[in-house]
Motif scaffolding. Structure first.
Motif, PDB file in Angstrom:
ATOM      1  N   ARG A  81       0.806  -1.217   0.000  1.00 17.59           N
ATOM      2  CA  ARG A  81       0.000   0.000   0.000  1.00 17.59           C
ATOM      3  C   ARG A  81       0.845   1.275   0.000  1.00 17.59           C
ATOM      4  NH1 ARG A  81      -0.218  -2.136   4.979  1.00 17.59           N
ATOM      5  NH2 ARG A  81       0.248  -0.792   6.746  1.00 17.59           N
ATOM      6  N   GLY A  82       2.162   1.139  -0.030  1.00 16.91           N
ATOM      7  CA  GLY A  82       3.046   2.303  -0.080  1.00 16.91           C
ATOM      8  C   GLY A  82       2.796   3.178  -1.302  1.00 16.91           C
ATOM      9  N   ARG A  83       2.183   2.596  -2.323  1.00 13.41           N
ATOM     10  CA  ARG A  83       1.860   3.374  -3.527  1.00 13.41           C
ATOM     11  C   ARG A  83       0.933   4.539  -3.209  1.00 13.41           C
ATOM     12  NH1 ARG A  83      -3.234   2.235  -5.449  1.00 13.41           N
ATOM     13  NH2 ARG A  83      -2.839   2.957  -7.560  1.00 13.41           N
ATOM     14  N   ALA A  84       0.182   4.428  -2.108  1.00 14.90           N
ATOM     15  CA  ALA A  84      -0.745   5.498  -1.727  1.00 14.90           C
ATOM     16  C   ALA A  84      -0.005   6.792  -1.425  1.00 14.90           C
ATOM     17  CB  ALA A  84      -1.576   5.066  -0.522  1.00 14.90           C
ATOM     18  N   ALA A  85       1.260   6.708  -1.017  1.00 12.16           N
ATOM     19  CA  ALA A  85       2.041   7.917  -0.756  1.00 12.16           C
ATOM     20  C   ALA A  85       2.242   8.714  -2.046  1.00 12.16           C
ATOM     21  CB  ALA A  85       3.388   7.560  -0.134  1.00 12.16           C
ATOM     22  N   PHE A  86       2.458   8.006  -3.152  1.00 13.40           N
ATOM     23  CA  PHE A  86       2.620   8.688  -4.441  1.00 13.40           C
ATOM     24  C   PHE A  86       1.309   9.333  -4.881  1.00 13.40           C
ATOM     25  CE2 PHE A  86       6.220   5.857  -4.449  1.00 13.40           C
ATOM     26  CZ  PHE A  86       7.212   6.584  -5.082  1.00 13.40           C
ATOM     27  N   LEU A  87       0.203   8.688  -4.543  1.00 16.96           N
ATOM     28  CA  LEU A  87      -1.108   9.204  -4.936  1.00 16.96           C
ATOM     29  C   LEU A  87      -1.564  10.373  -4.072  1.00 16.96           C
ATOM     30  CD1 LEU A  87      -2.894   5.776  -5.436  1.00 16.96           C
ATOM     31  CD2 LEU A  87      -1.826   7.217  -7.176  1.00 16.96           C
ATOM     32  N   LYS A  88      -1.019  10.485  -2.874  1.00 15.39           N
ATOM     33  CA  LYS A  88      -1.430  11.528  -1.931  1.00 15.39           C
ATOM     34  C   LYS A  88      -1.060  12.923  -2.441  1.00 15.39           C
ATOM     35  CE  LYS A  88      -2.623  12.950   2.285  1.00 15.39           C
ATOM     36  NZ  LYS A  88      -4.017  13.188   2.541  1.00 15.39           N
ATOM     37  N   GLY A  89       0.026  13.019  -3.162  1.00 13.51           N
ATOM     38  CA  GLY A  89       0.460  14.320  -3.657  1.00 13.51           C
ATOM     39  C   GLY A  89       1.152  15.138  -2.582  1.00 13.51           C
ATOM     40  N   GLY A  90       1.485  16.373  -2.924  1.00 15.19           N
ATOM     41  CA  GLY A  90       2.085  17.295  -1.979  1.00 15.19           C
ATOM     42  C   GLY A  90       3.376  16.797  -1.365  1.00 15.19           C
ATOM     43  N   ILE A  91       3.561  17.121  -0.094  1.00 11.37           N
ATOM     44  CA  ILE A  91       4.802  16.773   0.596  1.00 11.37           C
ATOM     45  C   ILE A  91       4.968  15.271   0.725  1.00 11.37           C
ATOM     46  CG2 ILE A  91       3.822  16.985   2.931  1.00 11.37           C
ATOM     47  CD1 ILE A  91       7.374  18.047   1.798  1.00 11.37           C
ATOM     48  N   VAL A  92       3.888  14.525   0.876  1.00 13.53           N
ATOM     49  CA  VAL A  92       3.985  13.064   1.012  1.00 13.53           C
ATOM     50  C   VAL A  92       4.507  12.468  -0.295  1.00 13.53           C
ATOM     51  CG1 VAL A  92       2.691  10.934   1.441  1.00 13.53           C
ATOM     52  CG2 VAL A  92       2.194  12.986   2.781  1.00 13.53           C
ATOM     53  N   TRP A  93       3.990  12.931  -1.425  1.00 12.13           N
ATOM     54  CA  TRP A  93       4.485  12.468  -2.734  1.00 12.13           C
ATOM     55  C   TRP A  93       5.972  12.773  -2.874  1.00 12.13           C
ATOM     56  CZ3 TRP A  93       6.469  16.016  -6.288  1.00 12.13           C
ATOM     57  CH2 TRP A  93       6.895  15.454  -7.502  1.00 12.13           C
ATOM     58  N   ARG A  94       6.367  14.005  -2.525  1.00  6.49           N
ATOM     59  CA  ARG A  94       7.765  14.410  -2.719  1.00  6.49           C
ATOM     60  C   ARG A  94       8.708  13.615  -1.840  1.00  6.49           C
ATOM     61  NH1 ARG A  94      11.937  14.511  -4.012  1.00  6.49           N
ATOM     62  NH2 ARG A  94      13.274  16.176  -4.802  1.00  6.49           N
ATOM     63  N   LEU A  95       8.273  13.320  -0.612  1.00  3.48           N
ATOM     64  CA  LEU A  95       9.105  12.508   0.280  1.00  3.48           C
ATOM     65  C   LEU A  95       9.229  11.081  -0.243  1.00  3.48           C
ATOM     66  CD1 LEU A  95       7.823  13.881   3.683  1.00  3.48           C
ATOM     67  CD2 LEU A  95      10.100  14.218   2.693  1.00  3.48           C
ATOM     68  N   ALA A  96       8.147  10.533  -0.787  1.00  4.11           N
ATOM     69  CA  ALA A  96       8.199   9.189  -1.371  1.00  4.11           C
ATOM     70  C   ALA A  96       9.169   9.154  -2.550  1.00  4.11           C
ATOM     71  CB  ALA A  96       6.804   8.743  -1.803  1.00  4.11           C
ATOM     72  N   SER A 121      -3.421  -2.276  -4.467  1.00  7.76           N
ATOM     73  CA  SER A 121      -2.658  -3.451  -4.049  1.00  7.76           C
ATOM     74  C   SER A 121      -3.599  -4.555  -3.571  1.00  7.76           C
ATOM     75  CB  SER A 121      -1.703  -3.072  -2.911  1.00  7.76           C
ATOM     76  OG  SER A 121      -2.445  -2.840  -1.721  1.00  7.76           O
ATOM     77  N   LYS A 122      -3.025  -5.696  -3.285  1.00  8.58           N
ATOM     78  CA  LYS A 122      -3.818  -6.814  -2.763  1.00  8.58           C
ATOM     79  C   LYS A 122      -4.324  -6.534  -1.356  1.00  8.58           C
ATOM     80  CE  LYS A 122       0.323  -9.076  -1.358  1.00  8.58           C
ATOM     81  NZ  LYS A 122       1.133  -9.557  -0.674  1.00  8.58           N
ATOM     82  N   ASP A 123      -3.777  -5.537  -0.685  1.00 10.65           N
ATOM     83  CA  ASP A 123      -4.193  -5.167   0.678  1.00 10.65           C
ATOM     84  C   ASP A 123      -5.340  -4.157   0.700  1.00 10.65           C
ATOM     85  OD1 ASP A 123      -2.137  -6.743   1.623  1.00 10.65           O
ATOM     86  OD2 ASP A 123      -0.763  -5.062   1.957  1.00 10.65           O
ATOM     87  N   VAL A 124      -5.890  -3.819  -0.439  1.00 15.35           N
ATOM     88  CA  VAL A 124      -6.835  -2.706  -0.512  1.00 15.35           C
ATOM     89  C   VAL A 124      -8.070  -2.891   0.373  1.00 15.35           C
ATOM     90  CG1 VAL A 124      -8.142  -3.468  -2.539  1.00 15.35           C
ATOM     91  CG2 VAL A 124      -7.848  -1.026  -2.092  1.00 15.35           C
ATOM     92  N   TYR A 125      -8.542  -4.106   0.505  1.00 14.97           N
ATOM     93  CA  TYR A 125      -9.745  -4.302   1.313  1.00 14.97           C
ATOM     94  C   TYR A 125      -9.451  -4.290   2.815  1.00 14.97           C
ATOM     95  CZ  TYR A 125     -11.972  -5.209  -3.099  1.00 14.97           C
ATOM     96  OH  TYR A 125     -12.445  -5.071  -4.380  1.00 14.97           O
ATOM     97  N   SER A 126      -8.199  -4.522   3.175  1.00 14.83           N
ATOM     98  CA  SER A 126      -7.797  -4.450   4.581  1.00 14.83           C
ATOM     99  C   SER A 126      -7.371  -3.036   4.977  1.00 14.83           C
ATOM    100  CB  SER A 126      -6.631  -5.408   4.850  1.00 14.83           C
ATOM    101  OG  SER A 126      -6.987  -6.712   4.545  1.00 14.83           O
ATOM    102  N   TRP A 127      -6.644  -2.374   4.098  1.00 15.42           N
ATOM    103  CA  TRP A 127      -6.030  -1.091   4.426  1.00 15.42           C
ATOM    104  C   TRP A 127      -6.499   0.045   3.536  1.00 15.42           C
ATOM    105  CZ3 TRP A 127      -3.400  -1.251   8.819  1.00 15.42           C
ATOM    106  CH2 TRP A 127      -2.878  -2.465   9.227  1.00 15.42           C
ATOM    107  N   GLY A 128      -7.392  -0.241   2.611  1.00 10.99           N
ATOM    108  CA  GLY A 128      -7.806   0.769   1.646  1.00 10.99           C
ATOM    109  C   GLY A 128      -8.873   1.710   2.159  1.00 10.99           C
ATOM    110  N   GLN A 129      -9.237   2.606   1.278  1.00  9.28           N
ATOM    111  CA  GLN A 129     -10.251   3.614   1.586  1.00  9.28           C
ATOM    112  C   GLN A 129     -11.334   3.521   0.524  1.00  9.28           C
ATOM    113  OE1 GLN A 129      -8.561   7.468   2.191  1.00  9.28           O
ATOM    114  NE2 GLN A 129     -10.385   8.508   1.496  1.00  9.28           N
ATOM    115  N   PRO A 130     -12.605   3.446   0.957  1.00  8.88           N
ATOM    116  CA  PRO A 130     -13.674   3.336  -0.045  1.00  8.88           C
ATOM    117  C   PRO A 130     -14.085   4.697  -0.595  1.00  8.88           C
ATOM    118  CG  PRO A 130     -14.603   3.190   2.144  1.00  8.88           C
ATOM    119  CD  PRO A 130     -13.113   3.287   2.318  1.00  8.88           C
TER     120      PRO A 130
END
Length: 195
Positions: free
Chosen positions: A31-46, A63-72
């Motif tokens: 789920r680390g890909r979510a950091a790239f999708l967040k944008g802003g400072i989180v994207w830049r740090l990633a 990711s395969k974890d989307v139903y455990s850690w994802g956001q609907p």
């Protein structure tokens, strides 16, 4: 992943390298890909911590974890859609938050961080909706201080002050956001946009 420090702790470049190592481990999770999708400072740090890596994972979808850690995302009609998301603790970790005790009783803490938290960044005058050359200039200057061992971790209030370069930019950002919402609602018939 929370880092606890005593009051008056000092920080050097080795502490920064340890922060980068912990952040890299977090970002390499599915789920680390979510950091790239967040944008802003989180994207830049990633981008910085992973040296621009993971582009295929980012565009490959949840990711395969989307139903455990994802956001609907729940549209007014139809099925729910899910995407990867990061918890507030994970976002704090990416921004290098340290919980620092404020007294000798070890009952109160304040957050000091290497980088501003996303909510501080999003309200700052540097955030105009995309990463500008001024954002990059600021980022490189702070990174240089961290790598040279001259870092001063800041609390939220200090980060707000440090990021208040040009106050009218916030008004521009808010106007663009409002115009975008109106466009999506009126022209594109996106019912989930709240005006």
């Amino acid at each position: 992943m929370t880092i606890w420090r005593p009051r008056g702790a000092s920080y050097d470049r080795h502490d920064y390298f340890a922060y980068e190592r912990r952040t890299r481990e977090l970002l390499l999770q599915p789920r680390g890909r979510a950091a790239f999708l967040k944008g802003g400072i989180v994207w830049r740090l990633a981008v910085e911590v992973l040296h621009g890596g993971l582009p295929d994972v980012v565009t490959a979808g949840p990711s395969k974890d989307v139903y455990s850690w994802g956001q609907p995302f729940r549209p007014e009609r139809g099925d729910d859609y899910y995407d990867d998301a990061l918890s507030s603790d994970e976002l704090d970790a990416i921004c290098g938050v340290n919980k620092v005790f404020t007294d000798d009783s070890f009952k109160q803490t304040q957050d000091l961080s290497w980088w501003p938290k996303p909510n501080i960044w999003e309200k700052s005058s540097l955030n105009v909706g995309y990463w500008t050359p001024w954002c990059e200039e600021w980022f490189q200057a702070v990174l240089k201080r961290h790598l040279s061992g001259n870092a001063v971790l800041k609390n939220s209030s200090a980060w707000k002050d440090a990021l208040s370069h040009f106050k009218p930019a916030g008004k521009l950002r808010d106007a663009v956001e409002r115009a975008s919402q109106v466009f999506l609602h009126d022209r594109m018939c996106v019912p989930s946009v709240r005006l």
